[in-house]
Motif scaffolding. Structure first.
Motif, PDB file in Angstrom:
ATOM      1  N   ASP A 113       0.817  -1.219   0.000  1.00 50.84           N
ATOM      2  CA  ASP A 113       0.000   0.000   0.000  1.00 50.84           C
ATOM      3  C   ASP A 113       0.855   1.276   0.000  1.00 50.84           C
ATOM      4  OD1 ASP A 113       1.019  -0.313   2.554  1.00 50.84           O
ATOM      5  OD2 ASP A 113      -0.843   0.232   3.578  1.00 50.84           O
ATOM      6  N   SER A 114       2.150   1.166  -0.285  1.00 57.75           N
ATOM      7  CA  SER A 114       3.055   2.316  -0.250  1.00 57.75           C
ATOM      8  C   SER A 114       3.077   3.078  -1.567  1.00 57.75           C
ATOM      9  CB  SER A 114       4.485   1.855   0.045  1.00 57.75           C
ATOM     10  OG  SER A 114       4.579   1.235   1.292  1.00 57.75           O
ATOM     11  N   SER A 115       3.584   4.301  -1.494  1.00 55.98           N
ATOM     12  CA  SER A 115       3.805   5.116  -2.688  1.00 55.98           C
ATOM     13  C   SER A 115       4.942   6.087  -2.383  1.00 55.98           C
ATOM     14  CB  SER A 115       2.536   5.874  -3.077  1.00 55.98           C
ATOM     15  OG  SER A 115       2.175   6.777  -2.063  1.00 55.98           O
ATOM     16  N   LEU A 116       5.424   6.748  -3.418  1.00 54.77           N
ATOM     17  CA  LEU A 116       6.456   7.776  -3.272  1.00 54.77           C
ATOM     18  C   LEU A 116       6.005   8.964  -4.107  1.00 54.77           C
ATOM     19  CD1 LEU A 116       9.298   8.577  -2.211  1.00 54.77           C
ATOM     20  CD2 LEU A 116      10.224   7.610  -4.318  1.00 54.77           C
ATOM     21  N   GLY A 117       5.846  10.109  -3.457  1.00 52.98           N
ATOM     22  CA  GLY A 117       5.334  11.299  -4.125  1.00 52.98           C
ATOM     23  C   GLY A 117       6.269  11.875  -5.163  1.00 52.98           C
ATOM     24  N   ILE A 118       5.737  12.761  -5.966  1.00 54.24           N
ATOM     25  CA  ILE A 118       6.492  13.380  -7.052  1.00 54.24           C
ATOM     26  C   ILE A 118       7.632  14.227  -6.482  1.00 54.24           C
ATOM     27  CG2 ILE A 118       4.938  15.363  -7.218  1.00 54.24           C
ATOM     28  CD1 ILE A 118       5.378  15.111 -10.329  1.00 54.24           C
ATOM     29  N   HIS A 119       8.815  14.083  -7.071  1.00 57.80           N
ATOM     30  CA  HIS A 119       9.999  14.782  -6.585  1.00 57.80           C
ATOM     31  C   HIS A 119      11.097  14.793  -7.646  1.00 57.80           C
ATOM     32  CE1 HIS A 119      11.055  10.589  -5.890  1.00 57.80           C
ATOM     33  NE2 HIS A 119      12.321  10.983  -5.845  1.00 57.80           N
ATOM     34  N   VAL A 120      12.126  15.555  -7.381  1.00 61.81           N
ATOM     35  CA  VAL A 120      13.342  15.592  -8.201  1.00 61.81           C
ATOM     36  C   VAL A 120      14.509  15.305  -7.266  1.00 61.81           C
ATOM     37  CG1 VAL A 120      14.881  17.054  -9.580  1.00 61.81           C
ATOM     38  CG2 VAL A 120      12.414  17.271  -9.825  1.00 61.81           C
ATOM     39  N   ASP A 121      15.427  14.446  -7.670  1.00 59.88           N
ATOM     40  CA  ASP A 121      16.638  14.179  -6.882  1.00 59.88           C
ATOM     41  C   ASP A 121      17.682  15.220  -7.245  1.00 59.88           C
ATOM     42  OD1 ASP A 121      15.807  11.737  -5.541  1.00 59.88           O
ATOM     43  OD2 ASP A 121      15.839  10.830  -7.523  1.00 59.88           O
ATOM     44  N   GLU A 122      17.812  16.239  -6.395  1.00 58.95           N
ATOM     45  CA  GLU A 122      18.718  17.344  -6.716  1.00 58.95           C
ATOM     46  C   GLU A 122      19.651  17.721  -5.574  1.00 58.95           C
ATOM     47  OE1 GLU A 122      16.236  20.663  -7.750  1.00 58.95           O
ATOM     48  OE2 GLU A 122      15.129  20.562  -5.882  1.00 58.95           O
ATOM     49  N   SER A 123      19.795  16.859  -4.585  1.00 59.03           N
ATOM     50  CA  SER A 123      20.631  17.180  -3.430  1.00 59.03           C
ATOM     51  C   SER A 123      22.125  17.087  -3.724  1.00 59.03           C
ATOM     52  CB  SER A 123      20.303  16.248  -2.260  1.00 59.03           C
ATOM     53  OG  SER A 123      18.972  16.433  -1.859  1.00 59.03           O
ATOM     54  N   GLU A 124      22.493  16.343  -4.747  1.00 60.45           N
ATOM     55  CA  GLU A 124      23.903  16.151  -5.056  1.00 60.45           C
ATOM     56  C   GLU A 124      24.503  17.451  -5.593  1.00 60.45           C
ATOM     57  OE1 GLU A 124      21.545  12.819  -4.799  1.00 60.45           O
ATOM     58  OE2 GLU A 124      21.398  14.233  -6.441  1.00 60.45           O
ATOM     59  N   LEU A 125      25.798  17.619  -5.373  1.00 58.27           N
ATOM     60  CA  LEU A 125      26.466  18.833  -5.840  1.00 58.27           C
ATOM     61  C   LEU A 125      26.695  18.835  -7.342  1.00 58.27           C
ATOM     62  CD1 LEU A 125      29.113  19.314  -3.029  1.00 58.27           C
ATOM     63  CD2 LEU A 125      26.969  20.533  -3.356  1.00 58.27           C
ATOM     64  N   ASP A 126      26.853  17.660  -7.933  1.00 59.20           N
ATOM     65  CA  ASP A 126      27.173  17.562  -9.354  1.00 59.20           C
ATOM     66  C   ASP A 126      26.068  16.789 -10.067  1.00 59.20           C
ATOM     67  OD1 ASP A 126      28.248  17.306 -11.862  1.00 59.20           O
ATOM     68  OD2 ASP A 126      30.043  16.248 -11.229  1.00 59.20           O
ATOM     69  N   HIS A 127      25.230  17.484 -10.811  1.00 59.81           N
ATOM     70  CA  HIS A 127      24.120  16.831 -11.506  1.00 59.81           C
ATOM     71  C   HIS A 127      24.536  16.207 -12.839  1.00 59.81           C
ATOM     72  CE1 HIS A 127      21.508  19.685  -8.977  1.00 59.81           C
ATOM     73  NE2 HIS A 127      21.652  18.537  -8.365  1.00 59.81           N
ATOM     74  N   SER A 128      25.810  16.296 -13.200  1.00 63.37           N
ATOM     75  CA  SER A 128      26.270  15.632 -14.426  1.00 63.37           C
ATOM     76  C   SER A 128      26.478  14.140 -14.187  1.00 63.37           C
ATOM     77  CB  SER A 128      27.565  16.268 -14.929  1.00 63.37           C
ATOM     78  OG  SER A 128      28.638  16.002 -14.040  1.00 63.37           O
ATOM     79  N   CYS A 129      26.522  13.721 -12.932  1.00 61.05           N
ATOM     80  CA  CYS A 129      26.674  12.303 -12.611  1.00 61.05           C
ATOM     81  C   CYS A 129      25.292  11.644 -12.594  1.00 61.05           C
ATOM     82  CB  CYS A 129      27.335  12.140 -11.249  1.00 61.05           C
ATOM     83  SG  CYS A 129      29.007  12.821 -11.191  1.00 61.05           S
ATOM     84  N   PRO A 130      25.208  10.405 -13.063  1.00 67.08           N
ATOM     85  CA  PRO A 130      23.900   9.748 -13.148  1.00 67.08           C
ATOM     86  C   PRO A 130      23.385   9.265 -11.803  1.00 67.08           C
ATOM     87  CG  PRO A 130      25.610   8.220 -13.783  1.00 67.08           C
ATOM     88  CD  PRO A 130      26.289   9.548 -13.561  1.00 67.08           C
ATOM     89  N   LEU A 131      22.090   8.965 -11.767  1.00 63.55           N
ATOM     90  CA  LEU A 131      21.466   8.247 -10.657  1.00 63.55           C
ATOM     91  C   LEU A 131      21.215   6.828 -11.137  1.00 63.55           C
ATOM     92  CD1 LEU A 131      18.696  10.704  -9.409  1.00 63.55           C
ATOM     93  CD2 LEU A 131      20.909  10.248  -8.368  1.00 63.55           C
ATOM     94  N   LEU A 132      21.542   5.866 -10.314  1.00 62.96           N
ATOM     95  CA  LEU A 132      21.359   4.464 -10.646  1.00 62.96           C
ATOM     96  C   LEU A 132      20.301   3.894  -9.722  1.00 62.96           C
ATOM     97  CD1 LEU A 132      22.274   1.905 -12.162  1.00 62.96           C
ATOM     98  CD2 LEU A 132      23.989   1.608 -10.346  1.00 62.96           C
ATOM     99  N   SER A 133      19.279   3.274 -10.287  1.00 58.74           N
ATOM    100  CA  SER A 133      18.173   2.718  -9.513  1.00 58.74           C
ATOM    101  C   SER A 133      18.071   1.219  -9.772  1.00 58.74           C
ATOM    102  CB  SER A 133      16.871   3.420  -9.924  1.00 58.74           C
ATOM    103  OG  SER A 133      15.765   2.807  -9.311  1.00 58.74           O
ATOM    104  N   LEU A 134      18.028   0.431  -8.693  1.00 58.23           N
ATOM    105  CA  LEU A 134      17.914  -1.034  -8.775  1.00 58.23           C
ATOM    106  C   LEU A 134      16.643  -1.458  -8.055  1.00 58.23           C
ATOM    107  CD1 LEU A 134      21.592  -1.693  -7.670  1.00 58.23           C
ATOM    108  CD2 LEU A 134      20.744  -1.750 -10.009  1.00 58.23           C
ATOM    109  N   SER A 135      15.824  -2.286  -8.700  1.00 51.05           N
ATOM    110  CA  SER A 135      14.538  -2.712  -8.134  1.00 51.05           C
ATOM    111  C   SER A 135      14.564  -4.186  -7.756  1.00 51.05           C
ATOM    112  CB  SER A 135      13.417  -2.489  -9.147  1.00 51.05           C
ATOM    113  OG  SER A 135      13.245  -1.122  -9.401  1.00 51.05           O
TER     114      SER A 135
END
Length: 190
Positions: free
Chosen positions: A28-50
């Motif tokens: 019954d969980s969810s994750l609201g709309i957001h942007v991952d922007e806390s990192e200092l360098d946004h040229s580096c990718p985000l990697l997501s594993l499910s």
């Protein structure tokens, strides 16, 4: 390390996994709309594993009101957000049972099978593996791996008077060790 191999295969050699976030989802969980922007360098990718149960993943645009594209994320899926997609709004509005063929695989997972997959995995106890295996049969885990610092930046991070993060780096061009902390306004030698 698995994250380094994946990012290198996707065209990002030199990626340094400096932080990870684990999101645990019940049915019954969810994750609201957001942007991952806390990192200092946004040229580096985000990697997501499910892992575990499936999810509906919404990928929007650079503005919160941009219409999203819906896609399924299943156990074992890998997503890399980079370039223009790196700062797009996204959300997980719903967790769904894994498709029947994946559900069977989740039930048959064993510690011995995982260790045969290659040297990027570290051994875990049979007891720990059983706990994780049981959990993902009814829930979902998503691990997001990120590089926090840009090239040449080092910890500690500081904040300026407006509570913005300020990165520090060692000045390799000087004859002695000198730390420079900077933001978009200017820099200070320490």
């Amino acid at each position: 390390m698995l994250s380094v191999r994946i990012t290198a295969a996707c065209g990002f050699p030199g990626f340094s996994s400096e932080a990870a976030i684990l999101n645990y989802y019940r049915s019954d969980s969810s994750l609201g709309i957001h942007v991952d922007e806390s990192e200092l360098d946004h040229s580096c990718p985000l990697l997501s594993l499910s892992f575990g149960q499936s999810a509906i993943f919404l990928l929007g645009g650079p503005q919160r009101q941009d219409p999203p594209t819906a896609m399924f994320m299943h156990s074992g899926d890998v997503m890399l957000m980079s370039g223009p997609s790196r700062l797009l709004y996204h959300a997980v509005p719903r967790i769904l049972p894994a498709p029947p063929q994946l559900a069977t695989c989740l039930e048959e997972l064993s510690c011995a099978l995982a260790l045969q997959m290659g040297s990027v995995l570290e051994p875990v106890s049979e007891e720990d593996w059983d706990v994780c295996s049981r959990y993902i049969q009814s829930s979902r885990v998503n691990m997001t791996v990120r590089q926090v610092l840009g090239p040449g930046q080092i910890f500690p991070l500081q904040t300026d008077d407006k509570h913005r993060m300020v990165g520090c780096h060692d000045d390799a061009n000087s004859g002695k060790r000198k730390r420079t902390c900077s933001d978009s306004v200017g820099s200070v030698d320490t």
